[in-house]
Design a protein around this motif. Structure first.
Motif, PDB file in Angstrom:
ATOM      1  N   ALA A   8      15.856 -61.447  40.489  1.00  0.00           N
ATOM      2  CA  ALA A   8      15.439 -61.044  41.844  1.00  0.00           C
ATOM      3  C   ALA A   8      16.257 -61.704  42.945  1.00  0.00           C
ATOM      4  O   ALA A   8      16.330 -61.184  44.061  1.00  0.00           O
ATOM      5  CB  ALA A   8      13.959 -61.361  42.041  1.00  0.00           C
ATOM      6  N   THR A   9      16.865 -62.858  42.643  1.00  0.00           N
ATOM      7  CA  THR A   9      17.625 -63.557  43.683  1.00  0.00           C
ATOM      8  C   THR A   9      19.071 -63.057  43.780  1.00  0.00           C
ATOM      9  O   THR A   9      19.809 -63.470  44.658  1.00  0.00           O
ATOM     10  CB  THR A   9      17.676 -65.070  43.373  1.00  0.00           C
ATOM     11  OG1 THR A   9      18.096 -65.213  42.016  1.00  0.00           O
ATOM     12  CG2 THR A   9      16.314 -65.718  43.552  1.00  0.00           C
ATOM     13  N   GLY A  10      19.467 -62.206  42.851  1.00  0.00           N
ATOM     14  CA  GLY A  10      20.855 -61.739  42.827  1.00  0.00           C
ATOM     15  C   GLY A  10      21.108 -60.625  43.828  1.00  0.00           C
ATOM     16  O   GLY A  10      20.193 -60.141  44.510  1.00  0.00           O
ATOM     17  N   ALA A  34      13.858 -65.270  38.126  1.00  0.00           N
ATOM     18  CA  ALA A  34      15.292 -65.588  38.133  1.00  0.00           C
ATOM     19  C   ALA A  34      15.458 -66.793  37.203  1.00  0.00           C
ATOM     20  O   ALA A  34      14.564 -67.084  36.394  1.00  0.00           O
ATOM     21  CB  ALA A  34      15.782 -65.868  39.545  1.00  0.00           C
ATOM     22  N   SER A  35      16.569 -67.492  37.327  1.00  0.00           N
ATOM     23  CA  SER A  35      16.756 -68.653  36.460  1.00  0.00           C
ATOM     24  C   SER A  35      15.930 -69.822  37.004  1.00  0.00           C
ATOM     25  O   SER A  35      15.409 -69.761  38.127  1.00  0.00           O
ATOM     26  CB  SER A  35      18.228 -69.043  36.409  1.00  0.00           C
ATOM     27  OG  SER A  35      18.563 -69.735  37.586  1.00  0.00           O
ATOM     28  N   ALA A  36      15.861 -70.881  36.212  1.00  0.00           N
ATOM     29  CA  ALA A  36      15.080 -72.061  36.627  1.00  0.00           C
ATOM     30  C   ALA A  36      15.596 -72.636  37.950  1.00  0.00           C
ATOM     31  O   ALA A  36      14.840 -73.234  38.707  1.00  0.00           O
ATOM     32  CB  ALA A  36      15.136 -73.111  35.519  1.00  0.00           C
ATOM     33  N   ARG A  37      16.898 -72.401  38.233  1.00  0.00           N
ATOM     34  CA  ARG A  37      17.482 -72.885  39.488  1.00  0.00           C
ATOM     35  C   ARG A  37      16.734 -72.360  40.704  1.00  0.00           C
ATOM     36  O   ARG A  37      16.706 -72.986  41.749  1.00  0.00           O
ATOM     37  CB  ARG A  37      18.942 -72.396  39.629  1.00  0.00           C
ATOM     38  CG  ARG A  37      19.929 -72.988  38.691  1.00  0.00           C
ATOM     39  CD  ARG A  37      21.318 -72.385  38.964  1.00  0.00           C
ATOM     40  NE  ARG A  37      21.427 -70.976  38.585  1.00  0.00           N
ATOM     41  CZ  ARG A  37      21.745 -70.545  37.366  1.00  0.00           C
ATOM     42  NH1 ARG A  37      21.994 -71.410  36.407  1.00  0.00           N
ATOM     43  NH2 ARG A  37      21.825 -69.257  37.090  1.00  0.00           N
ATOM     44  N   SER A  38      16.151 -71.178  40.565  1.00  0.00           N
ATOM     45  CA  SER A  38      15.562 -70.505  41.734  1.00  0.00           C
ATOM     46  C   SER A  38      14.053 -70.615  41.787  1.00  0.00           C
ATOM     47  O   SER A  38      13.422 -69.985  42.651  1.00  0.00           O
ATOM     48  CB  SER A  38      15.944 -69.023  41.714  1.00  0.00           C
ATOM     49  OG  SER A  38      17.335 -68.889  41.734  1.00  0.00           O
ATOM     50  N   GLU A  39      13.469 -71.364  40.876  1.00  0.00           N
ATOM     51  CA  GLU A  39      12.011 -71.465  40.864  1.00  0.00           C
ATOM     52  C   GLU A  39      11.501 -71.888  42.254  1.00  0.00           C
ATOM     53  O   GLU A  39      12.002 -72.847  42.843  1.00  0.00           O
ATOM     54  CB  GLU A  39      11.565 -72.481  39.821  1.00  0.00           C
ATOM     55  CG  GLU A  39      10.067 -72.648  39.797  1.00  0.00           C
ATOM     56  CD  GLU A  39       9.522 -72.909  38.404  1.00  0.00           C
ATOM     57  OE1 GLU A  39      10.230 -73.556  37.607  1.00  0.00           O
ATOM     58  OE2 GLU A  39       8.396 -72.464  38.134  1.00  0.00           O
TER      59      GLU A  39
HETATM   60  P1  A2P Z   1      19.675 -67.370  39.904  1.00  0.00           P
HETATM   61  O1  A2P Z   1      19.849 -66.929  41.320  1.00  0.00           O
HETATM   62  O2  A2P Z   1      18.522 -68.288  39.730  1.00  0.00           O
HETATM   63  O3  A2P Z   1      20.951 -67.845  39.254  1.00  0.00           O
HETATM   64  P2  A2P Z   1      24.132 -62.066  40.694  1.00  0.00           P
HETATM   65  O4  A2P Z   1      24.641 -60.996  39.761  1.00  0.00           O
HETATM   66  O5  A2P Z   1      24.047 -61.625  42.108  1.00  0.00           O
HETATM   67  O6  A2P Z   1      24.895 -63.345  40.529  1.00  0.00           O
HETATM   68  O7  A2P Z   1      22.620 -62.350  40.229  1.00  0.00           O
HETATM   69  C1  A2P Z   1      22.243 -62.655  38.931  1.00  0.00           C
HETATM   70  C2  A2P Z   1      20.732 -62.775  38.850  1.00  0.00           C
HETATM   71  O8  A2P Z   1      20.365 -63.108  37.507  1.00  0.00           O
HETATM   72  C3  A2P Z   1      20.189 -63.904  39.718  1.00  0.00           C
HETATM   73  O9  A2P Z   1      18.903 -63.560  40.170  1.00  0.00           O
HETATM   74  C4  A2P Z   1      20.128 -65.059  38.732  1.00  0.00           C
HETATM   75  O10 A2P Z   1      19.204 -66.053  39.076  1.00  0.00           O
HETATM   76  C5  A2P Z   1      19.637 -64.313  37.514  1.00  0.00           C
HETATM   77  N1  A2P Z   1      19.901 -65.084  36.289  1.00  0.00           N
HETATM   78  C6  A2P Z   1      21.077 -65.566  35.850  1.00  0.00           C
HETATM   79  N2  A2P Z   1      20.915 -66.228  34.683  1.00  0.00           N
HETATM   80  C7  A2P Z   1      19.599 -66.162  34.375  1.00  0.00           C
HETATM   81  C8  A2P Z   1      18.786 -66.640  33.311  1.00  0.00           C
HETATM   82  N3  A2P Z   1      19.311 -67.320  32.291  1.00  0.00           N
HETATM   83  N4  A2P Z   1      17.462 -66.372  33.336  1.00  0.00           N
HETATM   84  C9  A2P Z   1      16.921 -65.681  34.346  1.00  0.00           C
HETATM   85  N5  A2P Z   1      17.628 -65.191  35.391  1.00  0.00           N
HETATM   86  C10 A2P Z   1      18.943 -65.418  35.410  1.00  0.00           C
END
Ligand code: A2P
Length: 343
Positions: A8-10, A34-39
């Motif tokens: 969702a953050t992408g 999204a990934s744990a980075r975005s929690e």
């Molecule tokens: P995050 O923002 O936390 O890294 P984009 O293609 O614009 O770079 O976006 C990729 C999307 O996929 C982002 O929301 C990113 O989250 C998410 N993402 C990337 N790796 C993972 C993961 N291992 N698990 C869940 N979401 C992920």
């Protein structure tokens, strides 16, 4: 109806949220992963906010529909279990597009492909969708036999990190723009996403080179594979060149198509002007043709520069431009979801 947006953050994920809102998508509850980075990150949705959660093993519990855009590796890891548990997944990555059981759907072109899906539906590649919006109606009428494309692809096709890499390089180079007539290769910025300088340059390398050694990139191979699958022309001869350009949003595709039946530019324009989701912008006398900046933010794919090579009444040249984040990704995914509900 509980809907999950994964990634969702992408760049695509954020656009999905926007489009769900714009189209008043009938959902009761939205969960964003999204990934744990975005929690804990808060994203605007409708008049409110959603709080992003870190993806976990049981993310799909209680989720009826998932719109996923977190890359191929994540998709491979998480979608089979979700689909098996009954969550219908519309995936934006290329991970499942060539699977026999997974349809690649463009609602204006091949809605019937959705029948009999087994829980995973693939959204097409952003450049292939742009080309197919023009090729689909032309194929139906004239029968596509040969396809050659050159695409000019924006950096948002590589996600937010691609946009940031371009912005950083433009910042760095714009003060020294005169030096670019004789650049010092050592002084040119090169980032992780594009590998080469993308600002004030074009890079004929999108994704990676084919490990089988064909010389094509994986991005280029998708064009033929997906056009064959979506239009149902397994023996279509296709070759593509995909070039990354320093444009933020909007993919442009120069198309050479050869057809079974004779076709004039006038007939082609008539067919294209009646097609849903497509707008003909083609009046050379008045400098009317589509560019990526014209298409950015629009739902329609724009098509123009319709012409015929000398002496070949079965061939056409066209220039199609689409917003890669909208029709090339998020909008098409939401339209697939709408079609799923309709059916
Ligand atoms: P995050 O923002 O936390 O890294 P984009 O293609 O614009 O770079 O976006 C990729 C999307 O996929 C982002 O929301 C990113 O989250 C998410 N993402 C990337 N790796 C993972 C993961 N291992 N698990 C869940 N979401 C992920």
């Amino acid at each position: 109806m509980r809907v999950a947006v994964v990634g969702a953050t992408g760049a695509v994920g954020r656009t999905i949220l926007q489009i769900l809102d714009e189209r008043a998508f009938p959902l009761d509850d939205l969960v964003a992963f999204a990934s744990a980075r975005s929690e804990g990150v808060r994203l605007g949705f409708r008049d409110d906010e959603v709080v992003v959660r870190a993806l976990h093993d049981r993310w799909f519990e209680g989720v009826d529909l998932a719109l996923t855009s977190a890359g191929g590796a994540v998709a491979r890891q998480i979608l089979p279990a979700a689909a098996a548990a009954g969550t219908v997944c519309v995936d934006n990555s290329s991970a499942f597009r060539m699977d026999r059981d997974v349809p690649v759907v463009i609602p204006e072109i091949n809605p019937e492909a959705l029948d009999g899906h087994k829980g995973i539906v693939a959204n097409g590649n952003c450049t292939a969708i742009t080309a197919l919006m023009a090729l689909g109606p032309l194929h139906k009428r004239f029968g596509l036999r040969l396809l050659v494309t050159s695409s000019y692809q924006s950096v948002s096709g590589s996600g937010m990190k691609g946009v940031r890499e371009l912005a950083e390089q433009v910042d760095k180079l714009h003060e020294q723009i005169e030096t670019l007539t004789r650049p010092d290769p050592q002084a040119l910025p090169a980032g992780e996403v594009f590998g080469r300088t993308i600002a004030f340059n074009v890079v004929p390398h999108a994704e990676r080179f084919d490990p089988e050694g064909s010389g094509f990139t994986t991005e280029e191979l998708k064009m033929g594979n997906e056009v064959r699958k979506v239009l149902g022309i397994p023996d279509l001869v296709c070759s593509a060149t995909a070039v990354r350009v320093p444009v933020v949003a909007g993919h442009a595709v120069s198309i050479y198509g050869r057809f079974e039946s004779p076709v004039s530019p006038k007939e082609a324009r008539e067919v294209l002007s009646r097609a849903a989701g497509l707008r003909v912008v083609d009046d050379p006398a008045r400098d009317q043709y589509p560019t990526p900046l014209d298409a950015a933010g629009l739902d329609d794919v724009l098509v123009g520069r319709v012409r015929q090579p000398d002496g070949d009444d079965r061939a056409l040249l066209l220039f199609a431009v689409g917003d890669n984040l909208r029709k090339g990704a998020a909008l098409n995914a939401v339209q697939i979801a709408e079609l799923l509900i309709e059916r």
